[in-house]
Write a protein that holds these residues in place. Sequence first.
Motif, PDB file in Angstrom:
ATOM      1  N   ASN A 261      -1.443   9.355  12.966  1.00 52.30           N
ATOM      2  CA  ASN A 261      -0.695   9.377  11.705  1.00 52.30           C
ATOM      3  C   ASN A 261       0.805   9.292  11.972  1.00 52.30           C
ATOM      4  O   ASN A 261       1.510   8.457  11.401  1.00 52.30           O
ATOM      5  CB  ASN A 261      -1.039  10.679  10.970  1.00 52.30           C
ATOM      6  N   TRP A 265       2.939   5.929  11.178  1.00 53.70           N
ATOM      7  CA  TRP A 265       3.950   6.008  10.119  1.00 53.70           C
ATOM      8  C   TRP A 265       5.332   5.653  10.669  1.00 53.70           C
ATOM      9  O   TRP A 265       6.080   4.897  10.044  1.00 53.70           O
ATOM     10  CB  TRP A 265       3.965   7.409   9.520  1.00 53.70           C
ATOM     11  N   MET A 402      -4.545  10.744   7.567  1.00 53.74           N
ATOM     12  CA  MET A 402      -4.292   9.527   8.326  1.00 53.74           C
ATOM     13  C   MET A 402      -4.653   8.287   7.509  1.00 53.74           C
ATOM     14  O   MET A 402      -3.906   7.301   7.492  1.00 53.74           O
ATOM     15  CB  MET A 402      -5.113   9.544   9.618  1.00 53.74           C
ATOM     16  N   GLU A 405      -2.128   7.575   4.650  1.00 54.79           N
ATOM     17  CA  GLU A 405      -0.770   7.299   5.115  1.00 54.79           C
ATOM     18  C   GLU A 405      -0.680   5.957   5.836  1.00 54.79           C
ATOM     19  O   GLU A 405       0.295   5.224   5.672  1.00 54.79           O
ATOM     20  CB  GLU A 405      -0.280   8.415   6.044  1.00 54.79           C
TER      21      GLU A 405
END
Length: 461
Positions: A261, A265, A402, A405
């Motif tokens: 994640n 990101w 996860m 995102e």
Amino acid sequence: MHEQSLLLKKLAFRFTREKPFYKRLIWLGLPIALQNLIASSLNMLDTLMIGQLGETAIAGVALSNQIFFLFMLLLFGISSGTAVFTAQYWGKKDITGVHQAMGIALLFGVIGAGLFTTAALAFPSLLLRIFTRDTAVVTAAVPYLRITGISYLFTAGTIILQGVMRSTGVVKLPLYLSAGALSLNAFFNFALIFGRFGLPRLGITGAALATTGARILEVVVLVIIIYATRSPLAVRFRNLTGQTSQFIKRYLGKVYPVILNEVGWSMGITMFTLVFARMGTSVLAAYNITETFSRLMFVLFFGSANASAIVLGNMIGEGFQREANRHARFMMIAVPATSALFSLLILVLSPWIPLAFNVSEEVRVLIKGLMRILAVMMFVRVSNMHIIIGVLRSGGDTHYCMTIEIIPLWLITIPLVAFCGLVLHFPPLLTYAVSMTEEFIKYILGLRRIFSGKWIHDLTV
């Protein structure tokens, strides 16, 4: 009018009922926010000092810190994922569980640090050439990367131990230690870079020595305090081991999504920067200034989101799942309402902020426009921070975090922003607004998950 009055009374009643929860959030969140603010401020000061050595030096340090940034993403993923366990175990008063989760985290932190340190010491030029082909910058950066690479192992210990501390409700000690270490770093940076107070003038090497020394000192003092005060974290080595294969499997199953994640990101945000860079230097400058300012605005909410994860995780571990679910739902009202005050502040300051920078009128106009879009979107971004970091992770719902995102960001928003900005040549403000689409998708999916109650997983069972 009567219905509005009843609604306000109902909200006031609910806020009064939740008052102890929010008092604890503030008590935990403010030190975390202050620690982040101090780190950001002193890092900016370091950059200004190194900037006095010239563009090559600052570029070299920036590239070396890019390696450190990737390492920190790994550590933050391990620490955040571990806090999911330690917060719940602490709520259940299961100290053995806290120690076992901490033991695995330290093991993976040491392994990760070992890999990064080996690469920094053995192949520094190879690593740096991933980011640039400028020989002068690589030459300047190599000694800095080699020296700071030694500190990675100590940094791993600091980040993981401080993360476990926070999940047990100890937040002021990490704040004081970080403030002290960062202040020493800034002082010795100044002394060793420029040769002050009788110390040699070492330039970029002096900056590396100051940074490494501060990181080593921070973890040494932290460990001494833990054992001197007989903290719950003061554990014998044999109690950090002995985890069953089932526990390790469960730990990895919750932690690896957090790491993916964070990395996914961060890389996604880098893609936005690349798109705006292709749209022109003035666009990139305006975007970077806006994002830098937004990080300062989000410092307080970063603290409250992390505090939420601690408090809700403790409650779930204690067996108060219904209460945790109620608090999480009410937060989805309180957080956007609080962020409205910051939105108003940004709108008021938007004409004045660009004047603080020595940029062209075109860039100032862009900054003002970007700030206004940021103000409108503030409630969504702040809410998402609390949904993902504060609520869903506290319940061990890391796979869902996860998913919401990474998938909207990479499959929808990044291609859409690139197409609008580079193919259709949308105006910068409209392209920036398009980059917010993933925030809306996350917000809707996150709210649905919270109100479904499916986010709560008792990891102590």
